[in-house]
Scaffold this motif. Structure first.
Motif, PDB file in Angstrom:
ATOM      1  N   ASP A 106       0.861  -1.179   0.000  1.00  0.00           N
ATOM      2  CA  ASP A 106       0.000   0.000   0.000  1.00  0.00           C
ATOM      3  C   ASP A 106       0.900   1.232   0.000  1.00  0.00           C
ATOM      4  OD1 ASP A 106      -1.651   2.125   0.574  1.00  0.00           O
ATOM      5  OD2 ASP A 106      -2.594   1.215   2.317  1.00  0.00           O
ATOM      6  N   LEU A 107       0.779   2.066  -1.043  1.00  0.00           N
ATOM      7  CA  LEU A 107       1.601   3.270  -1.160  1.00  0.00           C
ATOM      8  C   LEU A 107       0.726   4.521  -1.148  1.00  0.00           C
ATOM      9  CD1 LEU A 107       4.209   2.127  -3.851  1.00  0.00           C
ATOM     10  CD2 LEU A 107       4.366   1.988  -1.361  1.00  0.00           C
ATOM     11  N   GLY A 108      -0.235   4.540  -0.244  1.00  0.00           N
ATOM     12  CA  GLY A 108      -1.231   5.599  -0.232  1.00  0.00           C
ATOM     13  C   GLY A 108      -0.805   6.916   0.388  1.00  0.00           C
ATOM     14  N   THR A 109       0.421   7.001   0.922  1.00  0.00           N
ATOM     15  CA  THR A 109       0.903   8.261   1.496  1.00  0.00           C
ATOM     16  C   THR A 109       2.336   8.511   1.041  1.00  0.00           C
ATOM     17  OG1 THR A 109       1.840   7.269   3.497  1.00  0.00           O
ATOM     18  CG2 THR A 109      -0.509   7.857   3.565  1.00  0.00           C
ATOM     19  N   ALA A 110       2.772   9.751   1.192  1.00  0.00           N
ATOM     20  CA  ALA A 110       4.152  10.089   0.824  1.00  0.00           C
ATOM     21  C   ALA A 110       5.152   9.340   1.700  1.00  0.00           C
ATOM     22  CB  ALA A 110       4.364  11.598   0.944  1.00  0.00           C
ATOM     23  N   THR A 111       4.804   9.152   2.967  1.00  0.00           N
ATOM     24  CA  THR A 111       5.700   8.419   3.869  1.00  0.00           C
ATOM     25  C   THR A 111       5.885   6.980   3.402  1.00  0.00           C
ATOM     26  OG1 THR A 111       5.044   9.786   5.756  1.00  0.00           O
ATOM     27  CG2 THR A 111       6.060   7.660   6.246  1.00  0.00           C
ATOM     28  N   LYS A 112       4.794   6.360   2.975  1.00  0.00           N
ATOM     29  CA  LYS A 112       4.882   4.980   2.480  1.00  0.00           C
ATOM     30  C   LYS A 112       5.700   4.913   1.194  1.00  0.00           C
ATOM     31  CE  LYS A 112       0.563   3.376   4.584  1.00  0.00           C
ATOM     32  NZ  LYS A 112      -0.839   2.923   4.347  1.00  0.00           N
ATOM     33  N   ILE A 113       5.539   5.916   0.343  1.00  0.00           N
ATOM     34  CA  ILE A 113       6.340   5.962  -0.886  1.00  0.00           C
ATOM     35  C   ILE A 113       7.816   6.117  -0.540  1.00  0.00           C
ATOM     36  CG2 ILE A 113       6.857   7.360  -2.933  1.00  0.00           C
ATOM     37  CD1 ILE A 113       3.852   7.946  -3.128  1.00  0.00           C
ATOM     38  N   TYR A 114       8.109   7.004   0.404  1.00  0.00           N
ATOM     39  CA  TYR A 114       9.498   7.202   0.818  1.00  0.00           C
ATOM     40  C   TYR A 114      10.088   5.909   1.379  1.00  0.00           C
ATOM     41  CZ  TYR A 114      13.537   8.609   3.545  1.00  0.00           C
ATOM     42  OH  TYR A 114      14.804   8.686   4.074  1.00  0.00           O
ATOM     43  N   ASN A 115       9.358   5.252   2.268  1.00  0.00           N
ATOM     44  CA  ASN A 115       9.871   4.021   2.881  1.00  0.00           C
ATOM     45  C   ASN A 115      10.083   2.918   1.844  1.00  0.00           C
ATOM     46  OD1 ASN A 115       9.889   5.131   5.455  1.00  0.00           O
ATOM     47  ND2 ASN A 115       7.817   4.414   5.939  1.00  0.00           N
ATOM     48  N   HIS A 116       9.246   2.917   0.813  1.00  0.00           N
ATOM     49  CA  HIS A 116       9.364   1.895  -0.229  1.00  0.00           C
ATOM     50  C   HIS A 116      10.525   2.184  -1.177  1.00  0.00           C
ATOM     51  CE1 HIS A 116       7.841  -1.318  -2.844  1.00  0.00           C
ATOM     52  NE2 HIS A 116       8.055  -0.507  -3.871  1.00  0.00           N
ATOM     53  N   MET A 117      10.734   3.455  -1.505  1.00  0.00           N
ATOM     54  CA  MET A 117      11.725   3.810  -2.519  1.00  0.00           C
ATOM     55  C   MET A 117      13.089   4.196  -1.953  1.00  0.00           C
ATOM     56  SD  MET A 117      10.367   3.210  -5.406  1.00  0.00           S
ATOM     57  CE  MET A 117      11.721   3.892  -6.374  1.00  0.00           C
ATOM     58  N   HIS A 118      13.155   4.550  -0.679  1.00  0.00           N
ATOM     59  CA  HIS A 118      14.437   4.968  -0.106  1.00  0.00           C
ATOM     60  C   HIS A 118      15.527   3.906  -0.249  1.00  0.00           C
ATOM     61  CE1 HIS A 118      17.267   5.570   3.374  1.00  0.00           C
ATOM     62  NE2 HIS A 118      17.404   6.705   2.717  1.00  0.00           N
ATOM     63  N   GLY A 217      17.328  10.293   3.942  1.00  0.00           N
ATOM     64  CA  GLY A 217      16.887  10.624   5.290  1.00  0.00           C
ATOM     65  C   GLY A 217      15.682  11.537   5.359  1.00  0.00           C
ATOM     66  N   ALA A 218      15.226  12.070   4.220  1.00  0.00           N
ATOM     67  CA  ALA A 218      14.082  12.982   4.239  1.00  0.00           C
ATOM     68  C   ALA A 218      13.412  12.979   2.867  1.00  0.00           C
ATOM     69  CB  ALA A 218      14.528  14.395   4.610  1.00  0.00           C
ATOM     70  N   TYR A 219      12.234  13.628   2.810  1.00  0.00           N
ATOM     71  CA  TYR A 219      11.544  13.717   1.531  1.00  0.00           C
ATOM     72  C   TYR A 219      10.733  15.006   1.454  1.00  0.00           C
ATOM     73  CZ  TYR A 219       7.129  12.312   3.830  1.00  0.00           C
ATOM     74  OH  TYR A 219       6.019  12.263   4.628  1.00  0.00           O
ATOM     75  N   PHE A 220      10.419  15.395   0.228  1.00  0.00           N
ATOM     76  CA  PHE A 220       9.507  16.508  -0.043  1.00  0.00           C
ATOM     77  C   PHE A 220       8.332  15.949  -0.834  1.00  0.00           C
ATOM     78  CE2 PHE A 220       7.742  19.588  -2.982  1.00  0.00           C
ATOM     79  CZ  PHE A 220       7.513  20.698  -2.179  1.00  0.00           C
ATOM     80  N   SER A 221       7.112  16.292  -0.420  1.00  0.00           N
ATOM     81  CA  SER A 221       5.906  15.803  -1.075  1.00  0.00           C
ATOM     82  C   SER A 221       5.112  16.967  -1.656  1.00  0.00           C
ATOM     83  CB  SER A 221       5.035  15.035  -0.073  1.00  0.00           C
ATOM     84  OG  SER A 221       3.715  14.878  -0.551  1.00  0.00           O
ATOM     85  N   TYR A 222       4.848  16.914  -2.952  1.00  0.00           N
ATOM     86  CA  TYR A 222       3.999  17.932  -3.578  1.00  0.00           C
ATOM     87  C   TYR A 222       2.585  17.871  -3.009  1.00  0.00           C
ATOM     88  CZ  TYR A 222       7.239  19.581  -7.193  1.00  0.00           C
ATOM     89  OH  TYR A 222       8.286  20.187  -7.859  1.00  0.00           O
TER      90      TYR A 222
END
Length: 228
Positions: A106-118, A217-222
């Motif tokens: 489930d990639l429904g949030t920016a945090t989940k996307i970050y954790n998956h792609m980092h 270590g961090a991300y920016f979400s549009y």
């Protein structure tokens, strides 16, 4: 009446062409098996031969799977190689039934996307641009690297992104790329790309969920900053 070779059949009746047009679900069991064996004998086409075999199995694929190589080789037109191919396909069908469905994250949030792609991007010393294709429940269908660029920028073709989304039957799209410099601030090129991509998604009725920029270590979400 002279038997027609499969190549002489109407194109829409040939198993391979029929599968291309209708998908595997549009073919009978005999037609699917005919694709595997490729040819029949002097009296029967591949389809007719497999109808004959299936009739002897009461048209039951489980019964077919219990036959031996020797059993199948009793039919005119089925040699060792064809018999092995048929039974290998039956075994694959059996193993598929025992497999658990693939778990889609489930990639429904920016945090989940970050954790998956980092883990994918944390050690990259150049920019990479990835797309995340999802179903309506934000479950990942496919992730794909679209571009591999330089230290400060990457070239992206929106047409390729939209083509991949359509081919995957995705209803939700997220994109992400890394900034090897560690600077999270989106560039003007990032902003222009995001705007153009949103316009393309609106046209194709695909929801652009987010554009996430990653550093180690961090991300920016549009989306989280209200820019999508």
């Amino acid at each position: 009446m002279k038997k027609l070779n499969i190549n002489q059949w109407a194109e829409e009746d040939r198993p391979r062409e029929k599968m291309m047009a209708l998908g595997a679900q549009g073919l009978s069991d005999a037609e699917l098996l005919a694709i595997l064996i490729g040819s029949g004998n002097t009296e029967e086409s591949a389809v007719d031969l497999m109808k004959h075999v299936l009739a002897d199995c009461n048209n039951n694929l489980n019964t077919l799977g219990k036959m031996t190589i020797h059993d199948l080789m009793q039919y005119n037109g089925i040699g060792e190689a064809k018999a092995i191919t048929i039974l290998a396909a039956c075994e694959l069908g059996k193993r598929r039934q025992m497999e658990k469905p693939e778990e889609r994250p489930d990639l429904g949030t920016a945090t989940k996307i970050y954790n998956h792609m980092h883990p994918v991007l944390q050690d990259c010393d150049v920019e990479e641009f990835w797309i995340l294709l999802m179903n309506q429940n934000h479950r990942l269908i496919k992730k794909l690297r679209i571009s591999h660029g330089g230290i400060t920028e990457v070239s992206v073709d929106i047409r390729i992104i939209m083509r991949e989304a359509v081919l995957a039957n995705a209803t939700i799209l997220a994109v992400c790329h890394n900034h090897p410099s560690g600077n999270l601030r989106p560039s003007e090129q990032d902003n222009q790309l995001t705007y153009a991509l949103q316009q393309a998604c609106n046209l194709m009725r695909i929801h652009l969920m987010d554009h996430v920029i990653l550093t180690d270590g961090a991300y920016f979400s549009y989306h989280e900053t209200g820019r999508i």
